[in-house]
Design a protein around this motif. Structure first.
Motif, PDB file in Angstrom:
ATOM      1  N   ALA A  89      20.168   6.341 -23.290  1.00 30.66           N
ATOM      2  CA  ALA A  89      20.203   6.387 -24.760  1.00 30.66           C
ATOM      3  C   ALA A  89      21.604   6.692 -25.262  1.00 30.66           C
ATOM      4  CB  ALA A  89      19.219   7.442 -25.274  1.00 30.66           C
ATOM      5  N   ALA A  90      22.314   7.600 -24.564  1.00 28.88           N
ATOM      6  CA  ALA A  90      23.704   7.894 -24.933  1.00 28.88           C
ATOM      7  C   ALA A  90      24.614   6.730 -24.564  1.00 28.88           C
ATOM      8  CB  ALA A  90      24.167   9.177 -24.247  1.00 28.88           C
ATOM      9  N   ALA A  91      24.352   6.088 -23.408  1.00 26.65           N
ATOM     10  CA  ALA A  91      25.171   4.948 -22.980  1.00 26.65           C
ATOM     11  C   ALA A  91      25.085   3.803 -23.985  1.00 26.65           C
ATOM     12  CB  ALA A  91      24.710   4.469 -21.598  1.00 26.65           C
ATOM     13  N   ARG A  92      23.951   3.721 -24.664  1.00 19.58           N
ATOM     14  CA  ARG A  92      23.757   2.656 -25.655  1.00 19.58           C
ATOM     15  C   ARG A  92      24.788   2.737 -26.779  1.00 19.58           C
ATOM     16  NH1 ARG A  92      18.453   1.984 -29.601  1.00 19.58           N
ATOM     17  NH2 ARG A  92      18.524  -0.288 -29.835  1.00 19.58           N
ATOM     18  N   LEU A  93      25.272   3.964 -27.061  1.00 18.46           N
ATOM     19  CA  LEU A  93      26.228   4.139 -28.154  1.00 18.46           C
ATOM     20  C   LEU A  93      27.637   3.680 -27.783  1.00 18.46           C
ATOM     21  CD1 LEU A  93      25.164   7.721 -29.373  1.00 18.46           C
ATOM     22  CD2 LEU A  93      24.439   5.502 -30.296  1.00 18.46           C
ATOM     23  N   ARG A  94      27.902   3.451 -26.462  1.00 21.05           N
ATOM     24  CA  ARG A  94      29.258   3.107 -26.053  1.00 21.05           C
ATOM     25  C   ARG A  94      29.308   1.852 -25.181  1.00 21.05           C
ATOM     26  NH1 ARG A  94      33.328   7.015 -26.750  1.00 21.05           N
ATOM     27  NH2 ARG A  94      34.670   5.467 -25.747  1.00 21.05           N
ATOM     28  N   GLY A  95      28.553   0.834 -25.552  1.00 18.65           N
ATOM     29  CA  GLY A  95      28.748  -0.469 -24.944  1.00 18.65           C
ATOM     30  C   GLY A  95      27.781  -0.888 -23.868  1.00 18.65           C
ATOM     31  N   PHE A  96      26.744  -0.083 -23.599  1.00 17.74           N
ATOM     32  CA  PHE A  96      25.778  -0.434 -22.558  1.00 17.74           C
ATOM     33  C   PHE A  96      25.107  -1.774 -22.857  1.00 17.74           C
ATOM     34  CE2 PHE A  96      21.396  -0.268 -20.869  1.00 17.74           C
ATOM     35  CZ  PHE A  96      21.655  -0.010 -19.527  1.00 17.74           C
ATOM     36  N   GLU A  97      24.614  -1.950 -24.065  1.00 19.50           N
ATOM     37  CA  GLU A  97      23.934  -3.190 -24.428  1.00 19.50           C
ATOM     38  C   GLU A  97      24.894  -4.375 -24.413  1.00 19.50           C
ATOM     39  OE1 GLU A  97      20.303  -2.751 -27.381  1.00 19.50           O
ATOM     40  OE2 GLU A  97      22.022  -1.640 -28.168  1.00 19.50           O
ATOM     41  N   GLU A  98      26.101  -4.183 -24.927  1.00 21.42           N
ATOM     42  CA  GLU A  98      27.071  -5.286 -25.009  1.00 21.42           C
ATOM     43  C   GLU A  98      27.528  -5.728 -23.618  1.00 21.42           C
ATOM     44  OE1 GLU A  98      26.929  -3.090 -28.776  1.00 21.42           O
ATOM     45  OE2 GLU A  98      27.166  -2.500 -26.666  1.00 21.42           O
ATOM     46  N   ASP A  99      27.814  -4.765 -22.731  1.00 16.98           N
ATOM     47  CA  ASP A  99      28.312  -5.114 -21.393  1.00 16.98           C
ATOM     48  C   ASP A  99      27.256  -5.819 -20.554  1.00 16.98           C
ATOM     49  OD1 ASP A  99      30.670  -3.989 -22.130  1.00 16.98           O
ATOM     50  OD2 ASP A  99      30.534  -2.237 -20.823  1.00 16.98           O
ATOM     51  N   LEU A 100      26.011  -5.468 -20.765  1.00 16.44           N
ATOM     52  CA  LEU A 100      24.933  -6.109 -20.010  1.00 16.44           C
ATOM     53  C   LEU A 100      24.338  -7.299 -20.760  1.00 16.44           C
ATOM     54  CD1 LEU A 100      25.233  -3.522 -18.335  1.00 16.44           C
ATOM     55  CD2 LEU A 100      22.742  -3.381 -18.196  1.00 16.44           C
ATOM     56  N   ARG A 101      24.874  -7.580 -21.952  1.00 14.50           N
ATOM     57  CA  ARG A 101      24.460  -8.721 -22.780  1.00 14.50           C
ATOM     58  C   ARG A 101      22.936  -8.685 -23.032  1.00 14.50           C
ATOM     59  NH1 ARG A 101      28.085 -10.185 -19.141  1.00 14.50           N
ATOM     60  NH2 ARG A 101      26.515 -10.901 -17.668  1.00 14.50           N
ATOM     61  N   LEU A 102      22.475  -7.526 -23.491  1.00 14.15           N
ATOM     62  CA  LEU A 102      21.042  -7.369 -23.766  1.00 14.15           C
ATOM     63  C   LEU A 102      20.689  -7.974 -25.115  1.00 14.15           C
ATOM     64  CD1 LEU A 102      20.475  -3.677 -22.583  1.00 14.15           C
ATOM     65  CD2 LEU A 102      20.287  -5.787 -21.258  1.00 14.15           C
ATOM     66  N   GLU A 103      19.487  -8.543 -25.185  1.00  6.87           N
ATOM     67  CA  GLU A 103      19.026  -9.177 -26.417  1.00  6.87           C
ATOM     68  C   GLU A 103      17.590  -8.747 -26.714  1.00  6.87           C
ATOM     69  OE1 GLU A 103      19.340 -13.315 -25.645  1.00  6.87           O
ATOM     70  OE2 GLU A 103      21.543 -13.362 -25.698  1.00  6.87           O
ATOM     71  N   GLY A 104      17.227  -8.852 -27.990  1.00  9.65           N
ATOM     72  CA  GLY A 104      15.831  -8.609 -28.399  1.00  9.65           C
ATOM     73  C   GLY A 104      15.315  -7.259 -27.940  1.00  9.65           C
ATOM     74  N   THR A 105      14.200  -7.297 -27.201  1.00  9.11           N
ATOM     75  CA  THR A 105      13.541  -6.062 -26.742  1.00  9.11           C
ATOM     76  C   THR A 105      13.944  -5.678 -25.326  1.00  9.11           C
ATOM     77  OG1 THR A 105      11.626  -7.323 -25.938  1.00  9.11           O
ATOM     78  CG2 THR A 105      11.529  -6.507 -28.205  1.00  9.11           C
ATOM     79  N   GLN A 106      15.030  -6.233 -24.820  1.00  7.36           N
ATOM     80  CA  GLN A 106      15.424  -5.946 -23.436  1.00  7.36           C
ATOM     81  C   GLN A 106      15.773  -4.478 -23.223  1.00  7.36           C
ATOM     82  OE1 GLN A 106      18.500  -8.896 -22.548  1.00  7.36           O
ATOM     83  NE2 GLN A 106      16.997 -10.199 -21.538  1.00  7.36           N
ATOM     84  N   PHE A 107      16.434  -3.851 -24.205  1.00  6.48           N
ATOM     85  CA  PHE A 107      16.737  -2.428 -24.062  1.00  6.48           C
ATOM     86  C   PHE A 107      15.448  -1.609 -23.993  1.00  6.48           C
ATOM     87  CE2 PHE A 107      17.583   1.820 -25.781  1.00  6.48           C
ATOM     88  CZ  PHE A 107      18.597   2.237 -24.927  1.00  6.48           C
ATOM     89  N   ALA A 108      14.465  -1.931 -24.837  1.00  7.99           N
ATOM     90  CA  ALA A 108      13.172  -1.240 -24.797  1.00  7.99           C
ATOM     91  C   ALA A 108      12.479  -1.454 -23.452  1.00  7.99           C
ATOM     92  CB  ALA A 108      12.280  -1.728 -25.939  1.00  7.99           C
ATOM     93  N   SER A 109      12.637  -2.637 -22.876  1.00  5.09           N
ATOM     94  CA  SER A 109      12.041  -2.925 -21.565  1.00  5.09           C
ATOM     95  C   SER A 109      12.683  -2.082 -20.477  1.00  5.09           C
ATOM     96  CB  SER A 109      12.196  -4.412 -21.229  1.00  5.09           C
ATOM     97  OG  SER A 109      11.501  -5.219 -22.164  1.00  5.09           O
ATOM     98  N   ILE A 110      14.002  -1.868 -20.591  1.00  2.00           N
ATOM     99  CA  ILE A 110      14.692  -1.016 -19.626  1.00  2.00           C
ATOM    100  C   ILE A 110      14.165   0.412 -19.717  1.00  2.00           C
ATOM    101  CG2 ILE A 110      16.940   0.072 -19.145  1.00  2.00           C
ATOM    102  CD1 ILE A 110      18.232  -2.636 -19.737  1.00  2.00           C
ATOM    103  N   LEU A 111      13.920   0.884 -20.933  1.00  2.76           N
ATOM    104  CA  LEU A 111      13.337   2.216 -21.097  1.00  2.76           C
ATOM    105  C   LEU A 111      11.934   2.296 -20.514  1.00  2.76           C
ATOM    106  CD1 LEU A 111      14.342   3.255 -24.744  1.00  2.76           C
ATOM    107  CD2 LEU A 111      15.362   4.022 -22.605  1.00  2.76           C
ATOM    108  N   SER A 112      11.112   1.318 -20.811  1.00  6.63           N
ATOM    109  CA  SER A 112       9.712   1.365 -20.381  1.00  6.63           C
ATOM    110  C   SER A 112       9.551   1.149 -18.889  1.00  6.63           C
ATOM    111  CB  SER A 112       8.882   0.331 -21.149  1.00  6.63           C
ATOM    112  OG  SER A 112       9.312  -0.980 -20.858  1.00  6.63           O
ATOM    113  N   ALA A 113      10.505   0.440 -18.244  1.00  2.00           N
ATOM    114  CA  ALA A 113      10.409   0.188 -16.809  1.00  2.00           C
ATOM    115  C   ALA A 113      10.345   1.487 -16.026  1.00  2.00           C
ATOM    116  CB  ALA A 113      11.601  -0.658 -16.343  1.00  2.00           C
TER     117      ALA A 113
END
Length: 517
Positions: A89-113
């Protein structure tokens, strides 16, 4: 109190007779079979001779001090457990989503996994822990594994790798929390549980505050070091710290009371077992004892299978599991706390620092509520009142975008965890015997409730921000459902207590087991 053996107990014994015989001391040598059972039965019968005496109080106080000191490392482990779980959740604030090129609900899927793996492993893990009886080895080894997984998460480069890493992390982390609850429930009586579980669960609350401080320091200070992004260093540092503490924990964590232990005197160890027997059913101690000593009558494997069947055939376990699932959905804001803090419009560092005070407040409230719950012997109101206050926080947050008011609402939301902690104590105290059943029940309730985390991962999509009106509505509804289910459960337990009281009066029996309401 010095470890001077049985002779030390005779000091202050008004009748100057041995409180524990030499045969009873064979327990500390790990005797099994009929002789071991006889010795332990003698402990139960002989215990009446010194119950309430100064000698017993002295032993019991010494025992609790020693156990408390060793159990305290569970708080540190839980802090690291949640830091490793929530650092994304903290990594999300500093480029985690952008570096992994996440789209849509992919971040939520990473959490739920993470929670998928968490759900799958909890029951088998607690059954295995009950079988091997070595939490001092098993739990730290699992901790080393999840620390390594967290460390290597810093190297992921795509969505599929992050998804798999989080699944493995949940699979291994599943051993800790239900295992820790089971370990605590083996050493403490029901009226001592809430405070100890509160102290353990403070690891969760402190991790939200302390984790934010660590994250802000790492994200600000290590960006670009060795050509790695700041969010990668978040996983590197926190994973390595977890491994270090795990190695230390091997030498501190206790095993179960019936395991040989050099840090307790034989009398303290015997009393540790007797306390739990008395707490299970004061007027039927022998029955409780024999049901909990599966290794002397049947194999541990058979006891584990029996516990599994007993737990899953008890509807109370299912009711508790569904109630906690609903509560966990209402607590789903936890995983998105930095995101909710960010809606106030501050920079990354300030956003993370603003997360600290609400969780520090929640820690203080949780300790106070759990202590009062133990002192009064009441659970239901201590669960539902924090939930109702949290629901007020949801309603406030969804009704305004004023910065000060929204920040105040975060305090009301965070203190809801006081109710969560008391609920765990209620579960452990309600499903108390045999221990093999309790092991499965605690794991099952925690495992099923993790479905709430899976659902909750999708309750906070970016498209619903920044007001998150729909998200807060869902949390309010699930919180209200939990309140209703808690009162219904309390009513049922009260009726069971009334039935038992009428039965005792009819047959002239002594007062027996009562459910805590």
């Amino acid at each position: 109190m010095a470890d001077n053996g049985p002779e030390a107990l005779n000091e202050g014994n008004p009748e100057n007779r041995p409180l524990l015989s030499q045969q009873e001391h064979s327990i500390s040598a790990g005797d099994d079979g009929a002789i071991g059972l006889a010795a332990r039965t003698n402990v139960v019968n002989r215990g009446v001779e010194f119950e309430g005496t100064e000698a017993r109080n002295e032993i019991e106080n010494s025992l609790l001090r020693k156990v408390d000191r060793r159990m305290s490392i569970l708080i540190l482990i839980y802090i690291l457990n949640y830091i490793d779980r929530n650092n994304v959740a903290a990594a999300r604030l500093r480029g985690f989503e952008e570096d992994l090129r996440l789209e849509g609900t992919q971040f939520a899927s990473i959490l739920s996994a993470l929670y998928i793996g968490y759900i799958l492993m909890q029951i088998p893990s607690n059954m295995f822990l009950d079988y091997v009886g070595k939490p001092s080895i098993y739990l730290p080894c699992c901790m080393i594994l999840w620390g390594g997984i967290s460390f290597f998460t810093g190297f992921v480069t795509r969505f599929s790798e992050a998804l798999f890493a989080r699944f493995l992390l949940g699979f291994v982390e599943a051993a800790f929390f239900p295992g820790a609850l089971f370990l605590i429930s083996k050493w403490y009586k029901r009226n001592e549980l809430s405070q100890r579980i509160a102290l353990l669960s403070c690891g969760n609350l402190v991790s939200n505050a302390f984790g934010s401080l660590i994250a802000s320091a790492i994200l600000d200070g290590l960006d670009g070091v060795l050509n790695y992004a700041a969010w990668r260093w978040l996983f590197f540092v926190e994973g390595a710290l977890t491994i270090f503490v795990a190695i230390w924990a091997i030498y501190i964590l206790p095993d179960f009371p019936d395991s040989p232990s050099s840090w307790l005197t034989p009398n303290e160890r015997a009393l540790a077992q007797q306390r739990m027997i008395e707490d299970a059913r004061p007027n039927d101690a022998f029955k409780s004892l024999t049901s909990d000593l599966g290794s002397t009558i049947q194999t541990r494997r058979q006891a584990s299978i029996s516990g599994f069947i007993l737990a899953l055939s008890d509807w109370k376990v299912w009711w508790l599991a569904l109630s906690l699932t609903s509560m966990v959905v209402s607590l789903s804001f936890n995983a998105y706390f930095p995101t909710l803090s960010a809606t106030m419009g501050f920079d990354t560092t300030t956003t993370l620092l603003l997360c600290v005070p609400p969780w520090a407040f929640a820690t203080i409230v949780s300790l106070a509520v759990s202590r009062h719950s133990d002192n009064t012997g009441e659970r239901c109101w201590h669960i539902t009142i924090p939930l109702l206050i949290g629901m007020m926080g949801f309603l406030i947050a969804m009704s305004t975008m004023n910065t000060v008011i929204r920040y105040f609402s975060l305090f009301l939301m965070a203190q809801t965890y006081a109710g969560f902690i008391c609920f765990l104590s209620w579960t452990s105290g309600t499903i108390s015997r045999p221990s093999s059943k309790r092991a499965v029940a605690l794991a099952f309730v925690n495992s099923v409730s993790s479905l709430g985390n899976v659902t909750g991962s999708y309750v906070w999509p970016t498209s619903w921000g920044p007001t998150y009106y729909n998200s807060y509505t869902i949390c309010t509804i699930t919180g209200a459902i939990t309140v209703v289910m808690c009162f219904a459960f309390r009513s049922h337990l009260a009726s069971l207590n009334d039935m038992e009281e009428r039965k005792e009066k009819r047959h002239g029996e002594k007062k027996g087991y009562r459910y805590i309401l």
